[in-house]
Design an enzyme around this catalytic site. Structure first.
Site, PDB file in Angstrom:
ATOM      1  N   VAL A   1       6.043  -2.846  -4.405  1.00 41.67           N
ATOM      2  CA  VAL A   1       6.553  -1.639  -3.613  1.00 41.67           C
ATOM      3  C   VAL A   1       7.644  -2.484  -2.640  1.00 41.67           C
ATOM      4  CG1 VAL A   1       4.599  -0.302  -3.566  1.00 41.67           C
ATOM      5  CG2 VAL A   1       4.839  -1.880  -1.923  1.00 41.67           C
TER       6      VAL A   1
ATOM      7  N   TYR B   1      -1.455  -4.940  11.855  1.00 45.73           N
ATOM      8  CA  TYR B   1      -1.659  -3.790  10.857  1.00 45.73           C
ATOM      9  C   TYR B   1      -1.722  -2.661  11.802  1.00 45.73           C
ATOM     10  CZ  TYR B   1      -4.712  -1.087   7.748  1.00 45.73           C
ATOM     11  OH  TYR B   1      -5.031  -0.070   6.814  1.00 45.73           O
ATOM     12  N   ALA B   2      -2.145  -2.495  12.849  1.00 44.49           N
ATOM     13  CA  ALA B   2      -2.079  -1.164  13.768  1.00 44.49           C
ATOM     14  C   ALA B   2      -0.573  -0.703  13.929  1.00 44.49           C
ATOM     15  CB  ALA B   2      -2.805  -1.343  14.879  1.00 44.49           C
TER      16      ALA B   2
ATOM     17  N   SER C   1      -4.459   4.676   9.534  1.00 44.03           N
ATOM     18  CA  SER C   1      -5.756   4.292   9.690  1.00 44.03           C
ATOM     19  C   SER C   1      -6.327   4.569  11.170  1.00 44.03           C
ATOM     20  CB  SER C   1      -5.478   2.773   9.713  1.00 44.03           C
ATOM     21  OG  SER C   1      -6.664   2.173  10.331  1.00 44.03           O
TER      22      SER C   1
ATOM     23  N   ASN D   1      -0.623   4.745  -0.918  1.00 44.85           N
ATOM     24  CA  ASN D   1      -1.680   4.024  -0.521  1.00 44.85           C
ATOM     25  C   ASN D   1      -1.499   2.797  -0.404  1.00 44.85           C
ATOM     26  OD1 ASN D   1      -4.777   3.875  -0.240  1.00 44.85           O
ATOM     27  ND2 ASN D   1      -4.502   3.024  -2.136  1.00 44.85           N
TER      28      ASN D   1
ATOM     29  N   LYS E   1       0.659   0.787  10.916  1.00 45.26           N
ATOM     30  CA  LYS E   1       0.073   2.234  10.630  1.00 45.26           C
ATOM     31  C   LYS E   1       0.561   3.096  11.677  1.00 45.26           C
ATOM     32  CE  LYS E   1      -1.983   1.085   6.805  1.00 45.26           C
ATOM     33  NZ  LYS E   1      -1.794   1.881   5.490  1.00 45.26           N
TER      34      LYS E   1
END
Lengths: 248, 80
Positions: A65, A156-157, A143, A91, A160
């Site tokens: 991707v 990660y946050a 998330s 996803n 998202k």
């Protein structure tokens, strides 16, 4: 009743976990599913078995991707073959669990490339195909940590959070074209990856979940099924938590 | 209708002008109505008509009647 009969769906990141469950749910509901994975050949056998099991077309499509040009070419090949794309499930993603001092910038940038840039690239090209159709549903995987925050998941946050912002703005821009854009925000999902990481303090994590158990990947897939189908024809710009009342 | 006639028709429809004003000076600097929304509409109609999908840089670069022809040539659409 099949909710996605003959709808052409592209699902990214289907090699395992939530993506795996989404492809199976969609095939079960009659969709023509293009299941994406990165490593060539890794889902050939599985997609063949789903095609046979559900008497529909489940086609593997392989690309990284973060390779934007190749990704666009693969999407256009689907459009050429099917003449349309009705559903995109963004996803594919990567996740790490690290405290702030441990976050390596190279890893952080890779996560942005996969979770944000890669997702936007697919949204951009697929929404343009949907623009011609004047219909479509795009679902981004967010998330719970983007909204609530979680220690050890700052990077990660962050990605998202960007996905949520992307979802809300894209929904507004594409609504006049009858293209819906929503996000699903899972809580703690019982994927192999999650269980491996939290094996040692599993019970402690379960105490944070009101329903007292992890989500099954199929429960996330069911929300994607709803948002992809005409059952949600007036739903757009929403970030839908599927978290069993989780507190972080 | 040949490709040039089709190309011109898209411009006249998009900008609500007569065909005789379409020349080398017809561009985003000289045409008051040529804003980003109009440009996107123009490009989308070109894509639908000629069954192509332009790259973002070509959508951004589609800023004149003449440049548009060279951009379409990249997608094997010859305006003649």
């Amino acid at each position: 009743m099949k909710l996605l009969e003959n709808k052409v769906c592209l699902v990214s990141g289907t090699n395992k976990g939530i993506g795996h469950a989404i492809v199976e749910a969609f095939a079960k509901h009659g969709a023509i599913v293009y299941a994406h994975a990165r490593s060539v050949g890794c889902i050939d056998q599985w997609t063949d078995s789903l095609s046979e099991k559900y008497q529909t077309k489940v086609v593997p499509v392989y690309f990284d991707v973060t390779d934007l040009d190749v990704a666009r070419k693969r999407v256009m090949a689907i459009k050429t073959a099917e003449k349309r794309i009705d559903v995109l499930i963004n996803n594919a993603g990567m996740v790490t669990y690290e405290m702030i001092p441990m976050v390596q910038m190279s890893t952080f940038k890779s996560m942005i490339d996969v979770n944000v840039v890669g997702a936007f690239n697919l949204l951009q090209i697929v929404s343009r195909i949907m623009t011609r159709q004047k219909s479509g549903s795009i679902i981004n995987m967010a998330s719970i940590v983007a909204d609530r925050g979680a220690s050890g998941q700052v990077s990660y946050a962050t990605t998202k959070g960007a996905v949520i912002a992307m979802t809300k703005s894209a929904a507004k821009e594409l609504a006049p074209l009858q293209i819906r854009v929503n996000a699903v925000a899972p809580g703690m999902v019982g994927t192999v990856r999650f269980k491996d990481v939290f094996e040692k303090n599993f019970q402690e994590k379960l105490n944070n979940i009101g329903m007292g158990r992890l989500a099954e990947p199929e429960e996330i897939a069911d929300m994607c099924l709803f948002l992809s189908s005409d059952m949600s024809s007036y739903v757009t710009g929403q970030i839908i938590g599927v978290d069993g009342s989780t507190e972080l | 209708m040949n490709t040039l006639e089709t190309y011109n028709a898209i411009f006249t429809e998009t900008f609500q002008v007569e065909e005789n004003v379409l020349d080398t000076d017809f561009n985003s600097d000289t045409v008051e109505k040529w804003d980003s929304v109009c440009q996107l509409s123009l490009v989308t109609t070109m894509e639908d008509t000629f069954d192509i999908m332009m790259e973002p840089e070509d959508i951004i670069g589609f800023k004149s009647y003449e440049i548009g022809k060279s951009i379409l040539a990249k997608y094997d659409v010859t305006i003649a």
